[in-house]
Design an enzyme around this catalytic site. Structure first.
Site, PDB file in Angstrom:
ATOM      1  N   GLY A  10       0.657  -1.078   0.102  1.00 30.64           N
ATOM      2  CA  GLY A  10       0.006  -0.028   0.060  1.00 30.64           C
ATOM      3  C   GLY A  10       0.912   1.221   0.101  1.00 30.64           C
ATOM      4  N   ASN A  34       1.809   2.992  -2.634  1.00 35.56           N
ATOM      5  CA  ASN A  34       1.239   3.897  -3.568  1.00 35.56           C
ATOM      6  C   ASN A  34      -0.063   4.446  -3.052  1.00 35.56           C
ATOM      7  OD1 ASN A  34       2.450   4.094  -6.364  1.00 35.56           O
ATOM      8  ND2 ASN A  34       2.769   2.022  -6.041  1.00 35.56           N
ATOM      9  N   MET A  46      -3.404  -7.104  -6.833  1.00 40.94           N
ATOM     10  CA  MET A  46      -2.791  -8.511  -7.606  1.00 40.94           C
ATOM     11  C   MET A  46      -4.017  -9.287  -8.090  1.00 40.94           C
ATOM     12  SD  MET A  46       0.221  -7.161  -7.537  1.00 40.94           S
ATOM     13  CE  MET A  46       1.228  -8.351  -8.040  1.00 40.94           C
ATOM     14  N   ILE A  73      -6.341 -10.483 -11.604  1.00 40.38           N
ATOM     15  CA  ILE A  73      -6.990 -10.133 -13.017  1.00 40.38           C
ATOM     16  C   ILE A  73      -8.427 -10.073 -13.053  1.00 40.38           C
ATOM     17  CG2 ILE A  73      -7.001 -11.385 -15.298  1.00 40.38           C
ATOM     18  CD1 ILE A  73      -4.305 -12.870 -14.576  1.00 40.38           C
ATOM     19  N   LEU A  74      -8.977  -8.937 -13.591  1.00 42.63           N
ATOM     20  CA  LEU A  74     -10.234  -8.649 -13.789  1.00 42.63           C
ATOM     21  C   LEU A  74     -10.994  -8.949 -14.928  1.00 42.63           C
ATOM     22  CD1 LEU A  74      -9.683  -4.994 -12.049  1.00 42.63           C
ATOM     23  CD2 LEU A  74     -10.952  -6.967 -10.944  1.00 42.63           C
ATOM     24  N   HIS A 102       1.965   0.177 -13.344  1.00 43.29           N
ATOM     25  CA  HIS A 102       2.812  -0.982 -13.631  1.00 43.29           C
ATOM     26  C   HIS A 102       4.098  -0.777 -13.796  1.00 43.29           C
ATOM     27  CE1 HIS A 102       3.310  -5.224 -14.648  1.00 43.29           C
ATOM     28  NE2 HIS A 102       4.113  -4.902 -15.602  1.00 43.29           N
ATOM     29  N   ASP A 138      -2.662  -6.012 -17.754  1.00 39.89           N
ATOM     30  CA  ASP A 138      -1.671  -4.871 -18.119  1.00 39.89           C
ATOM     31  C   ASP A 138      -1.599  -4.589 -19.639  1.00 39.89           C
ATOM     32  OD1 ASP A 138      -0.859  -5.062 -15.394  1.00 39.89           O
ATOM     33  OD2 ASP A 138       0.589  -6.825 -15.624  1.00 39.89           O
TER      34      ASP A 138
HETATM   35  C1  GRF Z   1       3.984  -1.483  -7.400  1.00 41.79           C
HETATM   36  O1  GRF Z   1       4.998  -1.550  -7.939  1.00 41.79           O
HETATM   37  C2  GRF Z   1       3.013  -1.299  -8.663  1.00 41.79           C
HETATM   38  O2  GRF Z   1       3.432  -0.877  -9.870  1.00 41.79           O
HETATM   39  C3  GRF Z   1       2.548  -2.675  -8.777  1.00 41.79           C
HETATM   40  O3  GRF Z   1       2.450  -3.422  -7.545  1.00 41.79           O
HETATM   41  C4  GRF Z   1       3.300  -2.535  -6.635  1.00 41.79           C
HETATM   42  C5  GRF Z   1       2.545  -2.139  -5.453  1.00 41.79           C
HETATM   43  O4  GRF Z   1       3.366  -1.694  -4.393  1.00 41.79           O
HETATM   44  N1  GRF Z   1       1.289  -2.684  -9.576  1.00 41.79           N
HETATM   45  P1  GRF Z   1       2.507  -1.062  -3.132  1.00 41.79           P
HETATM   46  O5  GRF Z   1       1.534  -1.668  -2.821  1.00 41.79           O
HETATM   47  O6  GRF Z   1       2.014   0.359  -3.528  1.00 41.79           O
HETATM   48  O7  GRF Z   1       3.511  -0.597  -2.055  1.00 41.79           O
END
Ligand code: GRF
Length: 185
Positions: free
Chosen positions: A14, A16, A90, A92-93, A107, A143
């Site tokens: 989490g 991001n 994580m 796939i939708l 990504h 993706d």
């Molecule tokens: C990130 O590298 C994002 O690009 C990928 O999953 C990772 C998530 O990291 N889709 P976080 O949970 O935000 O730390």
């Protein structure tokens, strides 16, 4: 103009999620809920500490991908959002989700290269001189939706930790910008 409403979907750390909340909520966008498929996700306390309601919906409680997606749509639709943000979600939708909910994803590679869960390792180990990060619209192919933005960097002579840190730094700058771009803010 009323403030745009979004939800963030995540599965793990989490980082991001936390970055988007800190940079954009509540002045630029309103994050009405954070949703995770993983009851143990480290992002849960991060979101809660920042005052965001978290909703757990465990994909293991559903037999089929479509059933999980239907349940997600049922949670998200009444939230009345303008956009769903996938930040390390994580799963796939299927079209059950993608036909009903507008979503974007980040990504850690220069798409269409290195799709899937091992992008960071594959991109690092490739013989390419550059690597990068992409944001894209979400469709039912992994993706593969239209690319919104990409940032690339030279990875020559980088060790893996430096490489990973660079990806994180770019993600934290890029994702808020792409969110604003998609929401026309
Ligand atoms: C990130 O590298 C994002 O690009 C990928 O999953 C990772 C998530 O990291 N889709 P976080 O949970 O935000 O730390």
């Amino acid at each position: 103009m009323s403030i745009k409403r979004v939800t963030i979907l995540f599965s793990g750390e989490g980082e991001n999620l936390e970055n988007i909340i800190k940079k954009l909520h509540p002045h630029t966008i309103e994050i009405v809920a954070a949703i995770t498929n993983n009851p143990l996700a480290n992002g849960i306390p991060k979101a809660q500490k920042l005052g965001i309601e978290t909703i757990v919906i465990d994909h293991r409680d559903f037999k089929k991908r479509e059933e999980f997606d239907q349940a997600l749509v049922k949670i998200i639709t009444p939230l009345n959002i303008d956009l769903a943000i996938l930040a390390g979600f994580m799963r796939i939708l299927t079209p059950v989700f993608t036909d009903n909910i507008k979503a974007i994803n980040i990504h850690p590679s220069l798409l269409p290269l290195f799709k899937g869960a091992h992008a960071i390792e594959e991109s690092f180990n490739s013989n390419m001189k550059v690597a990068g990060v992409s944001t894209h619209l979400v469709n039912s192919q992994l993706d593969s939706g239209d690319i919104i933005d990409q940032v690339c960097f030279n990875k020559e002579d980088m060790d893996f930790q430096t490489f990973k840190n660079k990806i994180t730094q770019i993600e934290h700058e890029l994702f808020p910008k792409s969110i604003k771009k998609v929401l026309l803010l």
